[in-house]
Design an enzyme around this catalytic site. Sequence first.
Site, PDB file in Angstrom:
ATOM      1  N   LYS A 120       7.714  -2.304  13.789  1.00  0.00           N
ATOM      2  CA  LYS A 120       7.387  -3.418  13.909  1.00  0.00           C
ATOM      3  C   LYS A 120       7.876  -3.487  15.437  1.00  0.00           C
ATOM      4  O   LYS A 120       7.059  -4.632  16.698  1.00  0.00           O
ATOM      5  CB  LYS A 120       7.409  -4.287  13.120  1.00  0.00           C
ATOM      6  CG  LYS A 120       6.563  -4.214  11.754  1.00  0.00           C
ATOM      7  CD  LYS A 120       6.296  -5.648  11.091  1.00  0.00           C
ATOM      8  CE  LYS A 120       4.991  -5.320  10.072  1.00  0.00           C
ATOM      9  NZ  LYS A 120       5.591  -4.596   8.846  1.00  0.00           N
ATOM     10  N   TYR A 136      11.218 -12.411   7.931  1.00  0.00           N
ATOM     11  CA  TYR A 136       9.674 -12.549   7.067  1.00  0.00           C
ATOM     12  C   TYR A 136       9.781 -14.255   6.630  1.00  0.00           C
ATOM     13  O   TYR A 136      10.514 -15.319   7.158  1.00  0.00           O
ATOM     14  CB  TYR A 136       9.403 -11.794   5.655  1.00  0.00           C
ATOM     15  CG  TYR A 136       9.612 -10.319   6.248  1.00  0.00           C
ATOM     16  CD1 TYR A 136       8.605  -9.784   6.666  1.00  0.00           C
ATOM     17  CD2 TYR A 136       9.836  -9.618   5.490  1.00  0.00           C
ATOM     18  CE1 TYR A 136       8.205  -9.149   6.923  1.00  0.00           C
ATOM     19  CE2 TYR A 136       9.536  -7.804   5.581  1.00  0.00           C
ATOM     20  CZ  TYR A 136       9.454  -7.978   6.452  1.00  0.00           C
ATOM     21  OH  TYR A 136       9.153  -7.069   6.844  1.00  0.00           O
ATOM     22  N   TYR A 162      -0.185   2.455  11.396  1.00  0.00           N
ATOM     23  CA  TYR A 162       0.544   2.218  11.050  1.00  0.00           C
ATOM     24  C   TYR A 162       1.612   2.434   9.512  1.00  0.00           C
ATOM     25  O   TYR A 162       2.858   2.551   9.476  1.00  0.00           O
ATOM     26  CB  TYR A 162      -0.104   0.801  10.137  1.00  0.00           C
ATOM     27  CG  TYR A 162       0.432  -0.346   9.921  1.00  0.00           C
ATOM     28  CD1 TYR A 162       1.811  -1.588  10.302  1.00  0.00           C
ATOM     29  CD2 TYR A 162       0.788  -0.194   8.226  1.00  0.00           C
ATOM     30  CE1 TYR A 162       2.717  -1.843   9.672  1.00  0.00           C
ATOM     31  CE2 TYR A 162       1.902  -1.344   7.720  1.00  0.00           C
ATOM     32  CZ  TYR A 162       2.932  -2.491   8.448  1.00  0.00           C
ATOM     33  OH  TYR A 162       3.640  -3.355   8.032  1.00  0.00           O
ATOM     34  N   SER A 196       9.562  -1.806   8.445  1.00  0.00           N
ATOM     35  CA  SER A 196       9.075  -2.473   9.030  1.00  0.00           C
ATOM     36  C   SER A 196       9.802  -3.434  10.494  1.00  0.00           C
ATOM     37  O   SER A 196       9.333  -3.603  11.746  1.00  0.00           O
ATOM     38  CB  SER A 196       9.144  -4.688   8.538  1.00  0.00           C
ATOM     39  OG  SER A 196       7.996  -4.352   7.632  1.00  0.00           O
ATOM     40  N   VAL A 253      11.722  -2.584   4.815  1.00  0.00           N
ATOM     41  CA  VAL A 253      11.952  -2.450   3.157  1.00  0.00           C
ATOM     42  C   VAL A 253      12.704  -1.477   2.861  1.00  0.00           C
ATOM     43  O   VAL A 253      12.893  -1.157   1.843  1.00  0.00           O
ATOM     44  CB  VAL A 253      10.890  -2.854   1.913  1.00  0.00           C
ATOM     45  CG1 VAL A 253       9.804  -1.540   2.726  1.00  0.00           C
ATOM     46  CG2 VAL A 253      10.752  -2.981   0.932  1.00  0.00           C
TER      47      VAL A 253
END
Lengths: 317, 317, 317, 317
Positions: free
Chosen positions: D70, D245, D194, D67, D263
């Site tokens: 991102k 998160y 993605y 992530s 992760v």
Amino acid sequence: MAAPVTLQGIIQDIVDEMRAAPDRGKVATYIPSLAKVDPARFGMAVYTVDGECHAGGDDEIGFSIQSISKVFSLTLALGKAGDQLWERVGREPSGTAFNSIVQLEAERGIPRNPFINAGAIVVTDVNLAGHPPREAIGELVQFVRYLAEDESIAINEEVARSEERTGERNRALAHFMKSYGVLRHAPDLVLGTYFHACAIEMTCRQLAAAGRYLMLDGRHPGGGRTISSIRARRILSLMLTCGHYDASGDIAFRVGIPAKSGVGGGILAIVPGRASIAVWSPGLNANGNSQLGSLALERLAEATGWSLFNPGRLSDR
Amino acid sequence: MAAPVTLQGIIQDIVDEMRAAPDRGKVATYIPSLAKVDPARFGMAVYTVDGECHAGGDDEIGFSIQSISKVFSLTLALGKAGDQLWERVGREPSGTAFNSIVQLEAERGIPRNPFINAGAIVVTDVNLAGHPPREAIGELVQFVRYLAEDESIAINEEVARSEERTGERNRALAHFMKSYGVLRHAPDLVLGTYFHACAIEMTCRQLAAAGRYLMLDGRHPGGGRTISSIRARRILSLMLTCGHYDASGDIAFRVGIPAKSGVGGGILAIVPGRASIAVWSPGLNANGNSQLGSLALERLAEATGWSLFNPGRLSDR
Amino acid sequence: MAAPVTLQGIIQDIVDEMRAAPDRGKVATYIPSLAKVDPARFGMAVYTVDGECHAGGDDEIGFSIQSISKVFSLTLALGKAGDQLWERVGREPSGTAFNSIVQLEAERGIPRNPFINAGAIVVTDVNLAGHPPREAIGELVQFVRYLAEDESIAINEEVARSEERTGERNRALAHFMKSYGVLRHAPDLVLGTYFHACAIEMTCRQLAAAGRYLMLDGRHPGGGRTISSIRARRILSLMLTCGHYDASGDIAFRVGIPAKSGVGGGILAIVPGRASIAVWSPGLNANGNSQLGSLALERLAEATGWSLFNPGRLSDR
Amino acid sequence: MAAPVTLQGIIQDIVDEMRAAPDRGKVATYIPSLAKVDPARFGMAVYTVDGECHAGGDDEIGFSIQSISKVFSLTLALGKAGDQLWERVGREPSGTAFNSIVQLEAERGIPRNPFINAGAIVVTDVNLAGHPPREAIGELVQFVRYLAEDESIAINEEVARSEERTGERNRALAHFMKSYGVLRHAPDLVLGTYFHACAIEMTCRQLAAAGRYLMLDGRHPGGGRTISSIRARRILSLMLTCGHYDASGDIAFRVGIPAKSGVGGGILAIVPGRASIAVWSPGLNANGNSQLGSLALERLAEATGWSLFNPGRLSDR
């Protein structure tokens, strides 16, 4: 089809099975008066349309009817407010726990149905109109005595006081609905009345007697009409779809009879035109319904064929 | 109680009222094949337990049965998986919209009941076991033909293809359940089968014919048993509590008859031991159920007394 | 970088722009004392680290600080309970409206952070320990006077009484948390204290003065330490991530300065080591934050470069 | 304030502490390539504004950035779509788990922010405009190589394939947003891109190098501007409020530095104008963030005073 003598036999078999049942669920412990009830209790009473009462087990021990009172409160409120009641409470199964506040927020303070706590608090608010709380409670108790034809029915004041002391979640629901303008009276007055209604104490025999008007399409067993036919049927419909909180679908599926449960372990079940049934066993299952009470209804429905979905009721003719 | 000749009169009165109704709801527009259906259509057909069919209006025009197919898929799946099916799908009313993904998350991928989309996708997954999709679809169509005793029933391939093109929400549901391990086959295979089941086309007469096994406690009208008595009753119970998405309680309240609606405007309704009813009018109300179809059922229930909660069925004896 | 004289100019430009702004948001109307505030008001005051105060507009008109009081209550409570406070309230942005009860249910009565209403009610419960409500309120007012070095700061009793009369949603939150055991005192006592804290009245000059300890890493401007450095920084972190309810992310994105807003239209914003800022304009945007107040902060941050994310603070050296 | 030589010492102390840490969290197991990573790994690298890199532990072992990609995708997408991007994705912390679909339904398919999975899928959809997926991926990898000034950075194809095989929850999110019209390309194409972005593999040294443009207010370390100053600051703001998160508030509280976790156990953290930091340890805590990575950042912030809320940065002058 079951003759009265056979019905007595069926009831006795069920009482015997339930007396011996190893897993009896867990007695509600949130107030001391309920926590101290003996989990070994099991009682059952069935009034049939011919006026006879068949019963067994602890059928003459009083218990706290708790949410079963919501059926009687709703009946009274429909008499007062008529169909305008449905502008303030819905008629859909809730899909969530009996005291969830989440759905209430999603629907802007309008409870899903009159048999979840929030809905019954609105119904109580309707019944308060023009009364001080003491009178509203008195009126409800008088109404239940009239339905059951039994003047000895009364409120257990110790239970009522305990409910008041521990009812923080219900207080939250009431203030929440008040913030949306759904309640018209002060939350404290409404809740005082609501907690007293929950604390009505009855035996299985008394409860089955009180339910006869629903078996009789709204007529009082002593003659005359308690409520219109269409309203009686609609109350039964709500009992079928919403009477057991988030397990209503499961009870409809397994038993197929309109019924309303209470956290005191009682259940009132109605077979239209045939029987008014009360069962009681204080241990609850994970959904907050009487574990042996639900099982007893399932056994009774199997043995008698008393399911709404049984076409045999027609082919009998 | 309504004699056959009177039933025809009742149906004709309803057809006349619905033909003239000013507010017909809104035709579904999410696929072109549905959007182009004439909103003026209204049809009705009633099979009674004596084998006769009474019908009126556009009773011989085919329409897309859509979610009504969920009843037939469930019947098939119970034959294959038995009560193990209930480990993968619940039996409770959903309390939310028919295609909500929220509740699915709260319950870790287990749909609330087999009549919301997610539940029917699980049922389709069960029916796929040991089949390629083409065979599973063929089996379902054969099953519906057998129930209706009509070999002309078929899938509208244009509708099936449109469903596939627009089914993103259903795809989301399927992948979501796959992520929880609730689906066993690839989402694309399951959805291909599911979309074809929704695209089955039937007339009111065919649909009412196909529903007779539920009126007959699971027996096929031509003799023999399609499904056990207990399963037929349980399917009816699910239709009553979950058959109209988030308006199921309202339909139970107003009509009191187990029924399953589809977004094509059709409704299949069953009076146990008495009648299998199909109505169709393509305009939908805010809950996604046929506006005139629900109203027609309400009228029919009033005129015939066909409510599950009517004790008169007993006192007829 | 802005010298004091320039800062005064920047403030005057902002005051002029805001005085002329056509869209001023909507003044809160839930209590009469707030509803009657003139929407044309706009005030601003900035204390810099050198001890000077630059101000403009209606900087000497008192207004209801409302939720900005949550910053001062939290500071007091951390002094009493220390990090044990974090066992009863979280530190995460809420993702939902400021008074949502939904999230509270999902998290079993533990509020997400001390700046949503539920969280501030828990903080008030902590501050009540060992006090009657009147003393707890007195202690908070004394604390704010000490921070601002201004003995004239007081509670507007009319606002406090109005809050009590209309606070049903907050009552629901308090009883709900009580039902989970998160509150230790009676909800009525906690709420009485909470409503009085919200009713503290201050001018922009007083509010900016009261915020100086956060600009100064926890030190009191008059000398000595009000709170430890680490706690001051953590309060600033909470202001940045949670200070504007469900628009906190947007304010962090647009302004980049820790700030806390109140429904009376005030905002307290802190630039660590540089400035303590108060703005006030009573009209609110859709998120319940001062429309011109947020815009004024955005303008000030642009003109001064006072963003936490501005690396220039370093390269100045 | 920490001199470079001291910084190396701080890093070595942290590496020593983390090497010996008994509780290392749990390595992600949803794909085999991640599950087999040695939980004993710990690496750290810090680029300071003077261009030096200080590192320790497993700082040259590649790991899956997941992530963290991102951040780079968002930077690219802002270059393509500008502020129009914010019409399709929000800027608020999510308040729920990283892959929750519930909030997405409540907000009609618009993800809360670009750092939850749904938001990053929308960002990927933006980056796909006018490209086949292969080219879009190539563009992102080239961009990361340019940021890090390292041509050896590449995608781990085995990880990408594994992500594709297990990405049912992400597929659900994509189809769900497609049903709302928020995605413009086919979900399969978007997801393919993605999953490849998540599978970029980097060492701590490479990752810290790639983050330098955010430390430098949007300027490329080799000269020229990668992104405007205002956008660089806004990306940092999003990292602070949404980068971890549902634990973003907690990290802001404990560490006070904008950071984005993955992760795979990596975290990229930026001190504006001062440092670009990469840490990696594969064991995750209950929120899905690197357990030792977060702890290492907390230690580094304590030792260096690198908190956004530290006013000392100013008084250094």
